[in-house]
Design a protein around this motif. Structure first.
Motif, PDB file in Angstrom:
ATOM      1  N   ARG A  85      -0.524   2.956   8.101  1.00 38.25           N
ATOM      2  CA  ARG A  85      -1.671   3.930   9.313  1.00 38.25           C
ATOM      3  C   ARG A  85      -1.385   4.671  10.672  1.00 38.25           C
ATOM      4  NH1 ARG A  85      -6.308   0.819   6.740  1.00 38.25           N
ATOM      5  NH2 ARG A  85      -5.083  -0.593   7.506  1.00 38.25           N
ATOM      6  N   GLY A 112       7.657   2.980   9.932  1.00 38.87           N
ATOM      7  CA  GLY A 112       7.641   3.288   8.504  1.00 38.87           C
ATOM      8  C   GLY A 112       9.098   3.397   7.827  1.00 38.87           C
ATOM      9  N   VAL A 137       7.473   2.607   3.827  1.00 38.92           N
ATOM     10  CA  VAL A 137       6.519   3.252   3.408  1.00 38.92           C
ATOM     11  C   VAL A 137       6.173   4.767   4.134  1.00 38.92           C
ATOM     12  CG1 VAL A 137       5.216   1.247   3.180  1.00 38.92           C
ATOM     13  CG2 VAL A 137       5.406   1.806   5.171  1.00 38.92           C
ATOM     14  N   ASP A 138       5.370   5.250   3.778  1.00 37.66           N
ATOM     15  CA  ASP A 138       4.780   7.144   4.513  1.00 37.66           C
ATOM     16  C   ASP A 138       4.473   5.951   5.251  1.00 37.66           C
ATOM     17  OD1 ASP A 138       6.178   8.611   2.754  1.00 37.66           O
ATOM     18  OD2 ASP A 138       5.294   8.286   1.245  1.00 37.66           O
ATOM     19  N   VAL A 139       4.407   7.731   6.637  1.00 40.84           N
ATOM     20  CA  VAL A 139       3.093   7.086   7.439  1.00 40.84           C
ATOM     21  C   VAL A 139       1.929   8.530   7.192  1.00 40.84           C
ATOM     22  CG1 VAL A 139       3.443   7.551  10.298  1.00 40.84           C
ATOM     23  CG2 VAL A 139       5.142   6.686   9.244  1.00 40.84           C
ATOM     24  N   VAL A 140       1.462   7.808   7.585  1.00 41.97           N
ATOM     25  CA  VAL A 140      -0.204   8.838   7.294  1.00 41.97           C
ATOM     26  C   VAL A 140      -0.746   8.573   9.100  1.00 41.97           C
ATOM     27  CG1 VAL A 140      -1.690   8.667   6.258  1.00 41.97           C
ATOM     28  CG2 VAL A 140      -0.063   8.370   5.385  1.00 41.97           C
ATOM     29  N   TYR A 141      -0.790   9.409   9.221  1.00 42.32           N
ATOM     30  CA  TYR A 141      -1.764   9.985  10.902  1.00 42.32           C
ATOM     31  C   TYR A 141      -3.020  10.002  10.926  1.00 42.32           C
ATOM     32  CZ  TYR A 141       3.255  10.129  12.419  1.00 42.32           C
ATOM     33  OH  TYR A 141       4.308  10.039  12.764  1.00 42.32           O
ATOM     34  N   SER A 194       0.829  -0.726   0.017  1.00 43.37           N
ATOM     35  CA  SER A 194      -0.275  -0.221   0.081  1.00 43.37           C
ATOM     36  C   SER A 194       0.958   1.380  -0.460  1.00 43.37           C
ATOM     37  CB  SER A 194      -0.963   0.203   1.350  1.00 43.37           C
ATOM     38  OG  SER A 194       0.241   0.163   2.842  1.00 43.37           O
ATOM     39  N   GLY A 195       2.295   1.356   0.381  1.00 50.54           N
ATOM     40  CA  GLY A 195       2.605   2.196   0.203  1.00 50.54           C
ATOM     41  C   GLY A 195       2.547   3.724   2.139  1.00 50.54           C
ATOM     42  N   GLU A 196       1.672   2.711   2.705  1.00 52.59           N
ATOM     43  CA  GLU A 196       1.589   3.497   3.741  1.00 52.59           C
ATOM     44  C   GLU A 196       1.168   2.708   5.005  1.00 52.59           C
ATOM     45  OE1 GLU A 196      -1.518   7.134   1.729  1.00 52.59           O
ATOM     46  OE2 GLU A 196      -2.696   4.638   3.077  1.00 52.59           O
ATOM     47  N   GLU A 221       6.913   6.950  12.778  1.00 53.49           N
ATOM     48  CA  GLU A 221       8.550   7.223  11.618  1.00 53.49           C
ATOM     49  C   GLU A 221       9.822   6.484  11.338  1.00 53.49           C
ATOM     50  OE1 GLU A 221       7.724   9.921   9.510  1.00 53.49           O
ATOM     51  OE2 GLU A 221       6.290  10.101  10.147  1.00 53.49           O
TER      52      GLU A 221
END
Length: 259
Positions: free
Chosen positions: A54, A84, A89-93, A50-52, A81
């Motif tokens: 969450r 992640g 992947v990026d962290v999405v808050y 997913s690249g995220e 972080e």
């Protein structure tokens, strides 16, 4: 939760970025070689695909998490972080209240929740939890000259507590016979009611209690026999590989190799 059990999927002592960008075939091979069931592949593989990552995070307005504008800052965002980064992947808050953060994990809307969430028995019945990354020590705010250092000293008293206190901690306070407990949304309101005699004591975390140290009408004391809360990351029951990897990364983060 044990810190060394399960498959160490994306964290290791040897290097910070152990498996940041594993392809599906390689990922399955790693898990098969480690003896993990295929079912455990899906949790980390899904996040990487997913690249995220969450993260439902609770704004406790403390050194663990607070907001700068709409951006979470503090110890917990740094830890998220770091996880992640190791996942690649990026962290999405998702900034939520505690109950809403846990519900987001249960409903599959978040991969993990954190924000001074205590490792309680009820929590482990419904979720997987990481090893502890921090402690929440309790302080009691009373009028100057009123020494209430233990739970027993509060018998028969009206008390105020921070609304974020875990239910297990509140249950410990009820060991004092005849106490009456009210939840407060802000430390300032709790302290004001102490001054006005509405409640005898306001019980809160260290970061909240510090702001009253200079108030001559109040005194701040450590609660001697109220066990500190153990803060953990919460994830779904299906995420066994994820929680195993997070345990390794939490150790690295705490010993400084992840910062």
């Amino acid at each position: 939760m044990g810190m060394d059990g399960g498959c160490n999927l994306f964290g290791s002592k040897a290097g910070k970025l152990a498996f940041p960008f594993l392809g599906a075939a390689l990922l399955v091979g790693v898990l098969a070689g480690a003896g993990c069931a295929k079912k455990t592949v899906s949790d980390v593989e899904r996040i990487q695909a997913s690249g995220e990552f969450r993260v439902a995070i609770v704004d406790t307005d403390s050194r663990y998490t607070s907001l700068e504008g709409e951006t979470p800052v503090g110890i917990e965002p740094k830890l998220a972080e770091f996880i992640g980064e190791n996942l690649g992947v990026d962290v999405v808050y998702q900034v939520r209240g505690k109950a809403e953060a846990l519900a987001a994990v249960a409903d599959g809307e978040a991969d993990a929740a954190l924000g001074c969430i205590h490792h309680s028995g009820k929590l482990t019945g419904d979720y997987l939890v990481s090893t502890s990354y921090g402690k929440g020590y309790f302080y009691v705010v009373t009028r100057t000259g009123d020494y209430a250092l233990t739970i027993g000293a509060l018998e028969g008293s009206p008390l105020g507590v921070d609304r974020g206190l875990d239910e297990d901690t509140k249950s410990s306070l009820y060991k004092a016979e005849g106490v009456r407990i009210a939840d407060y949304d802000s430390p300032e309101n709790g302290a004001e009611d102490v001054k006005n005699g509405v409640i005898r004591a306001y019980i809160c975390y260290e970061d909240q209690a510090k702001q009253f140290l200079e108030d001559e009408a109040l005194q701040v004391q450590n609660m001697a026999n109220l066990e500190p809360e153990e803060f953990v990351i919460v994830t779904g029951k299906e995420n066994s590989a994820l929680v195993s990897g997070m345990n390794t990364l939490i150790r690295q983060f705490l010993d400084g190799s992840g910062q």
